[in-house]
Enzyme design. Structure first.
Site, PDB file in Angstrom:
ATOM      1  N   ASP A 160       0.843  -1.184   0.000  1.00 47.42           N
ATOM      2  CA  ASP A 160       0.000   0.000   0.000  1.00 47.42           C
ATOM      3  C   ASP A 160       0.880   1.237   0.000  1.00 47.42           C
ATOM      4  O   ASP A 160       1.735   1.398   0.885  1.00 47.42           O
ATOM      5  CB  ASP A 160      -0.918   0.000   1.230  1.00 47.42           C
TER       6      ASP A 160
ATOM      7  N   HIS B 190      -3.511  13.994   1.017  1.00 49.93           N
ATOM      8  CA  HIS B 190      -3.669  13.101   2.166  1.00 49.93           C
ATOM      9  C   HIS B 190      -2.419  13.114   3.036  1.00 49.93           C
ATOM     10  O   HIS B 190      -2.513  13.134   4.282  1.00 49.93           O
ATOM     11  CB  HIS B 190      -3.954  11.675   1.699  1.00 49.93           C
TER      12      HIS B 190
ATOM     13  N   GLU C 139     -10.436   3.847   4.068  1.00 47.74           N
ATOM     14  CA  GLU C 139      -9.587   4.646   3.189  1.00 47.74           C
ATOM     15  C   GLU C 139      -9.988   4.339   1.750  1.00 47.74           C
ATOM     16  O   GLU C 139      -9.923   3.190   1.314  1.00 47.74           O
ATOM     17  CB  GLU C 139      -8.099   4.351   3.400  1.00 47.74           C
TER      18      GLU C 139
ATOM     19  N   GLU D 190      -9.358   4.135  -1.988  1.00 47.53           N
ATOM     20  CA  GLU D 190      -8.145   4.001  -2.784  1.00 47.53           C
ATOM     21  C   GLU D 190      -8.434   3.339  -4.126  1.00 47.53           C
ATOM     22  O   GLU D 190      -9.488   2.735  -4.328  1.00 47.53           O
ATOM     23  CB  GLU D 190      -7.098   3.150  -2.045  1.00 47.53           C
TER      24      GLU D 190
ATOM     25  N   ASP E  46      -8.875   0.340   2.298  1.00 43.72           N
ATOM     26  CA  ASP E  46      -7.860  -0.063   3.262  1.00 43.72           C
ATOM     27  C   ASP E  46      -8.396   0.253   4.662  1.00 43.72           C
ATOM     28  O   ASP E  46      -8.146   1.322   5.219  1.00 43.72           O
ATOM     29  CB  ASP E  46      -6.559   0.702   2.984  1.00 43.72           C
TER      30      ASP E  46
ATOM     31  N   ARG F 219      -7.416   3.265  13.712  1.00 41.78           N
ATOM     32  CA  ARG F 219      -6.500   4.377  13.932  1.00 41.78           C
ATOM     33  C   ARG F 219      -5.867   4.363  15.324  1.00 41.78           C
ATOM     34  O   ARG F 219      -4.691   4.720  15.460  1.00 41.78           O
ATOM     35  CB  ARG F 219      -7.234   5.703  13.707  1.00 41.78           C
TER      36      ARG F 219
ATOM     37  N   GLN G 293      -3.198   1.812  15.162  1.00 42.91           N
ATOM     38  CA  GLN G 293      -2.168   2.298  14.252  1.00 42.91           C
ATOM     39  C   GLN G 293      -1.333   3.403  14.891  1.00 42.91           C
ATOM     40  O   GLN G 293      -0.100   3.418  14.777  1.00 42.91           O
ATOM     41  CB  GLN G 293      -2.814   2.821  12.965  1.00 42.91           C
TER      42      GLN G 293
ATOM     43  N   LYS H 211      -3.692  -2.112  10.340  1.00 41.83           N
ATOM     44  CA  LYS H 211      -4.109  -2.206   8.941  1.00 41.83           C
ATOM     45  C   LYS H 211      -4.338  -3.650   8.486  1.00 41.83           C
ATOM     46  O   LYS H 211      -5.136  -3.898   7.583  1.00 41.83           O
ATOM     47  CB  LYS H 211      -3.024  -1.600   8.042  1.00 41.83           C
TER      48      LYS H 211
ATOM     49  N   THR I  15      -8.612  -5.740   4.134  1.00 40.85           N
ATOM     50  CA  THR I  15      -8.605  -4.855   2.973  1.00 40.85           C
ATOM     51  C   THR I  15      -9.659  -5.378   2.010  1.00 40.85           C
ATOM     52  O   THR I  15      -9.680  -6.578   1.723  1.00 40.85           O
ATOM     53  CB  THR I  15      -7.225  -4.850   2.283  1.00 40.85           C
TER      54      THR I  15
ATOM     55  N   GLU J 123      -9.717  12.263   8.133  1.00 38.94           N
ATOM     56  CA  GLU J 123      -9.674  13.615   7.573  1.00 38.94           C
ATOM     57  C   GLU J 123     -11.047  14.286   7.597  1.00 38.94           C
ATOM     58  O   GLU J 123     -11.160  15.466   7.937  1.00 38.94           O
ATOM     59  CB  GLU J 123      -9.139  13.553   6.141  1.00 38.94           C
TER      60      GLU J 123
END
Length: 406
Positions: free
Chosen positions: A127, A134, A196, A198, A228, A232, A235, A248, A252, A354
């Site tokens: 990834d 971002h 996420e 992507e 993904d 958090r 992480q 993570k 996925t 975000e």
């Protein structure tokens, strides 16, 4: 066709902002489904213009199409292994057949009872972190006074981490809320579960590294949509000093359909200018090309974001060249994630991190509901559109996942 298989490749004359219900001609894509008629056995399928599915292997066998031994396989892995000349021949052959509904009638799949399976066996999963906005947001969230939110290496090479291929799942697979260590003496279910939005680039092989930048496109079969999933709190605690790991690796999700890169010729656009210029091994002779793909994210049926992939700073070919620059080999089924796609406006941010600015600004939903992070029962659906070869835009299908409690 049942809902879990999803909608793919429908053309619309709408402007570049994604539409919720694109209508008309589906784009050519390939995937694998299982269900009625062959319990326990999957087969390669291709969407038809009317929304049905074509049994690609049966057609290739009956009509002496190219590579019937590859197209009667349970998924795309053997085709990916065959290399770009085989991919191009198969795609061109399918273009002609799928345009004629009378000729394809005998090779249609049942209208009900089909479910998607993983379209290929994922070999390795890397990834990347290819979106400048971002990368800036991720730094400014925690260091708002940073003079330069980008680390010194970010503009000089595609930054990435090695993920876990064994937890890549096809769209529709539930996502179980992970547990992990959230602090020095704090273990439990993640309270900051995120998505996420992507793009995923599906590679073919095998081929020994390094792969030259001008040859890299020959090893990119196509594009999937990718989520993904990220815990958090897990992480944040583990990523000091190394990068993402257990926050993570629990899951996925990818779309059921792979859109061949040659079908996206009209979507190729120059990447943003590079300053400083990339080193020679990352500089294509004809210039680096990204993809004008507009993503759209829905949370429980409500649109919350429209991230623009045309803003990605690094191209898929540059990712391939960088990945193999140390001599690493490629394998059929390697999957590269673009990293979160985010635009400059809040409505274009591609993650809850975000959109909610790490919990400070909750996302407002209908009925007075708010979200900073994903709750049990929440469903995220990511769709996308791209310019169609004949004008208008087509859909790349969708990737969806619902959160289940741990």
């Amino acid at each position: 066709m049942t809902a879990p298989v999803g909608t793919v490749g429908q053309v619309t004359t709408a402007p570049p902002e994604p539409t919720d219900t694109p209508t008309a001609l589906p784009a050519l894509a390939l995937g694998a489904v299982a269900g009625t008629g062959r319990p326990g056995r999957s087969r390669i399928a291709c969407p038809l213009p009317d929304g049905g599915l074509l049994d690609v292997g049966s057609l290739a066998t009956a009509q002496r199409g190219p590579y019937p031994d590859l197209l009667t396989a349970p998924d795309l892995t053997r085709l990916l292994d065959a290399g770009a000349p085989a991919w191009r021949e198969v795609v061109e052959w399918l273009r002609g057949w799928r345009a004629d509904p009378e000729r394809t009638a005998a090779y249609r799949m049942p209208a009900e009872g089909l479910i998607p399976v993983l379209p290929f066996t994922v070999a390795d999963y890397v990834d990347f972190y290819a979106c400048e906005q971002h990368a800036r947001n991720a730094t400014l969230l925690f260091r708002p006074d940073a003079a330069d939110p980008l680390t010194p290496n970010w503009r000089r090479m595609p930054v990435g981490y090695h993920g876990r291929s064994g937890t890549v799942r096809v769209t529709g697979t539930p996502v179980v809320r992970p547990s992990g260590q959230r602090g020095p003496e704090d273990f439990g279910p993640s309270a900051k579960l995120d998505f996420e939005a992507e793009l995923g680039f599906v590679l073919g092989g095998p081929v020994p590294g390094p792969v030259g930048i001008d040859d890299a496109a020959e090893h990119v079969f196509g594009v999937v949509l990718l989520n993904d999933w990220s815990a958090r709190d897990i992480q944040f605690f583990e990523s000091r000093p190394l990068g993402p790991h257990l926050g993570k690796s629990f899951g996925t999700s990818i779309s059921a359909w792979v859109t061949p890169l040659q079908e996206l010729a009209a979507a190729r656009v120059p990447v943003p200018p590079h300053d400083p210029p990339s080193l020679p091994h990352l500089t294509p002779s004809a210039g680096a090309l990204g993809l004008d793909i507009e993503l759209v994210v829905h949370l429980n049926g409500e649109r919350i974001s429209t991230p623009p992939a045309a803003d990605l700073y690094w191209s898929p070919e540059q990712m391939v060249a960088h990945l193999t620059s140390n001599g690493a080999d490629l394998r059929a089924g390697d999957l590269l994630g673009s990293g979160t796609v985010s635009g400059r406006e809040r409505r274009q941010f591609g993650s809850m991190l975000e959109l909610g600015w790490n919990g400070r600004d909750p996302v407002a939903l209908s009925g007075g509901a708010q979200r900073c992070w994903l709750e049990d029962g929440d469903e995220i659906v990511i769709g996308a559109t791209a310019p169609a070869p004949g004008g208008g835009r087509f859909s790349l299908g969708e990737v969806r996942g619902r959160v289940r409690g741990s």
